[in-house]
Design a protein around this motif. Structure first.
Motif, mmCIF file in Angstrom:
data_model
loop_
_atom_site.group_PDB
_atom_site.id
_atom_site.type_symbol
_atom_site.label_atom_id
_atom_site.label_comp_id
_atom_site.label_asym_id
_atom_site.label_seq_id
_atom_site.Cartn_x
_atom_site.Cartn_y
_atom_site.Cartn_z
ATOM 1 N N SER A 18 0.842 -1.287 0.011
ATOM 2 C CA SER A 18 0.069 0.096 0.104
ATOM 3 C C SER A 18 0.865 1.134 0.086
ATOM 4 O O SER A 18 0.549 2.335 -0.745
ATOM 5 C CB SER A 18 -1.036 -0.029 1.196
ATOM 6 O OG SER A 18 -1.651 -1.154 1.277
ATOM 7 N N SER A 22 0.861 3.862 -3.113
ATOM 8 C CA SER A 22 0.349 4.940 -3.151
ATOM 9 C C SER A 22 1.344 6.208 -3.185
ATOM 10 O O SER A 22 1.020 7.475 -3.354
ATOM 11 C CB SER A 22 -0.260 5.308 -1.522
ATOM 12 O OG SER A 22 0.781 5.243 -0.603
ATOM 13 N N ASN A 121 -7.040 -0.237 4.010
ATOM 14 C CA ASN A 121 -5.791 0.249 3.580
ATOM 15 C C ASN A 121 -5.419 0.070 2.347
ATOM 16 O O ASN A 121 -4.516 0.709 1.591
ATOM 17 C CB ASN A 121 -4.832 0.454 4.565
ATOM 18 C CG ASN A 121 -5.189 0.779 6.058
ATOM 19 O OD1 ASN A 121 -4.642 0.439 7.090
ATOM 20 N ND2 ASN A 121 -6.331 1.283 6.144
ATOM 21 N N TRP A 124 -6.379 2.384 -0.081
ATOM 22 C CA TRP A 124 -6.331 3.633 0.525
ATOM 23 C C TRP A 124 -7.568 4.308 1.031
ATOM 24 O O TRP A 124 -7.897 5.252 1.083
ATOM 25 C CB TRP A 124 -5.678 4.626 -0.506
ATOM 26 C CG TRP A 124 -4.598 3.865 -1.454
ATOM 27 C CD1 TRP A 124 -3.639 2.932 -1.141
ATOM 28 C CD2 TRP A 124 -4.065 4.635 -2.743
ATOM 29 N NE1 TRP A 124 -2.879 2.827 -2.126
ATOM 30 C CE2 TRP A 124 -3.232 3.794 -3.256
ATOM 31 C CE3 TRP A 124 -4.560 5.596 -3.641
ATOM 32 C CZ2 TRP A 124 -2.497 3.760 -4.356
ATOM 33 C CZ3 TRP A 124 -3.858 5.831 -4.887
ATOM 34 C CH2 TRP A 124 -2.757 4.935 -5.152
ATOM 35 N N HIS A 150 -1.477 8.658 3.569
ATOM 36 C CA HIS A 150 -1.419 8.190 2.214
ATOM 37 C C HIS A 150 -2.371 7.029 1.736
ATOM 38 O O HIS A 150 -2.880 6.704 0.797
ATOM 39 C CB HIS A 150 0.063 7.627 1.816
ATOM 40 C CG HIS A 150 0.943 9.003 1.521
ATOM 41 N ND1 HIS A 150 1.785 9.612 2.812
ATOM 42 C CD2 HIS A 150 1.298 9.658 0.492
ATOM 43 C CE1 HIS A 150 2.342 10.541 2.106
ATOM 44 N NE2 HIS A 150 2.062 10.606 0.709
ATOM 45 N N ILE A 151 -2.767 6.256 2.691
ATOM 46 C CA ILE A 151 -3.248 4.891 2.775
ATOM 47 C C ILE A 151 -4.758 4.957 3.482
ATOM 48 O O ILE A 151 -5.403 3.746 3.509
ATOM 49 C CB ILE A 151 -2.469 3.807 3.095
ATOM 50 C CG1 ILE A 151 -2.183 3.546 4.375
ATOM 51 C CG2 ILE A 151 -1.298 3.605 1.887
ATOM 52 C CD1 ILE A 151 -1.343 2.288 4.570
ATOM 53 N N SER A 152 -4.848 5.865 4.370
ATOM 54 C CA SER A 152 -5.989 5.785 5.350
ATOM 55 C C SER A 152 -6.191 6.926 5.976
ATOM 56 O O SER A 152 -5.617 8.225 5.560
ATOM 57 C CB SER A 152 -5.489 4.744 6.565
ATOM 58 O OG SER A 152 -4.448 5.306 7.123
#
Length: 279
Positions: A18, A22, A121, A124, A150-152
């Motif tokens: 992830s 991202s 995640n 994202w 960036h992912i959450s």
């Protein structure tokens, strides 16, 4: 940035994939280690520039962040592996709920955080649950949260609520997917609708419902009230669901908490030799 990942199992690899997808991290910024080196090497082979280290100490040495992505009973061994190379300016991040901040702060002379990720995640989305040790100042917290942003959506929580928020955020996707699967299976069995069609409709329904609850700012009660016309089909079905599922999630939460307490006791025994105040 240099980041070490110890453990390349399900959640460790999910975080790595992830972050790279991202753009939060590049492969050359990442070192990985795993109990089975071949698994770490296989992951590194997918991302040229990533380093697969033979020891946990090598993965941790010099890293800004060291993510511990291993099972609870493995933590004490990993901590012993990296203890001699960890420096005060580094941040060790556990992603495992039964390992307390105090367990790690008692063994490692560095900054300690706990971040509970979610399978969501991977696309994202969802939350990352952030819990901080006493050596993390506000700047440290914001820096770690900027990575997870960036992912959450990073959410700060108190450690005492680790288990219940993990139920909602991390276990929740599995629980909801199970219920949705039961819904789809029943649709296929009762009507003969092609499974692929039922799954597509159900998946898009779930996505849309999530957007109503977040971007649409509707509450769960709002959605039920706006869909269920008094005396209508949905209202009648909701009464059935209320009757048949009454208390089921109380049992789910008790089950996860019982398992958490069992794991917490085992981890505490490994760190301290005995349980302390039930922990």
């Amino acid at each position: 940035m240099n980041v070490g990942f110890i453990g390349t199992g399900s959640m460790g690899s999910l975080l790595i994939e992830s972050f790279i997808a991202s753009g939060a991290l590049g492969p050359t910024e990442i070192a990985v280690s795993n109990r089975t080196h071949a698994k770490a090497q296989a992951l590194a082979d997918r991302y040229p520039g990533m380093r697969a280290e033979y020891s946990n100490a090598d993965a941790a040495c010099g890293a800004d962040y060291v993510f511990l992505c291993v099972k609870p009973h493995e933590f004490i061994h990993v901590v012993q592996d990296i203890k001699s190379v960890i420096r005060p300016n580094q941040t060790v991040v556990s992603i495992t709920s039964p390992v307390l901040l105090s367990h790690l702060e008692g063994e490692l002379g560095c900054k300690i955080a706990k971040v509970i990720p979610s399978i969501t995640n991977l696309v994202w989305s969802g939350a990352s649950l952030c819990i901080y040790g006493s050596r993390m100042d506000d700047r440290d917290k914001k820096k770690l949260e900027s990575l997870f942003a960036h992912i959450s959506e990073p959410l700060r929580i108190e450690e005492q609520y680790t288990r219940i928020v993990s139920d909602l955020s991390s276990c929740g996707p599995a629980f909801i997917a199970f219920l949705l699967q039961q819904f789809v299976d029943a649709a296929v069995e009762e009507t003969g609708i092609p499974r692929a069609d039922a799954q597509k409709v159900a998946a898009n329904m779930l996505l849309g419902t999530g957007l109503l609850l977040t971007e649409g700012q509707l509450s769960m009660e709002d959605i039920q009230q706006r869909v269920a016309v008094p005396g209508g089909i949905t209202a009648k079905a909701l009464k059935l669901l209320q009757r048949e599922t009454d208390g089921i999630f109380n049992q789910v939460i008790r089950t996860t908490h019982d398992k958490y307490q069992e794991d917490l006791g085992k981890v505490t025994t490994l760190f301290y030799g005995e349980e302390v105040n039930g922990q």
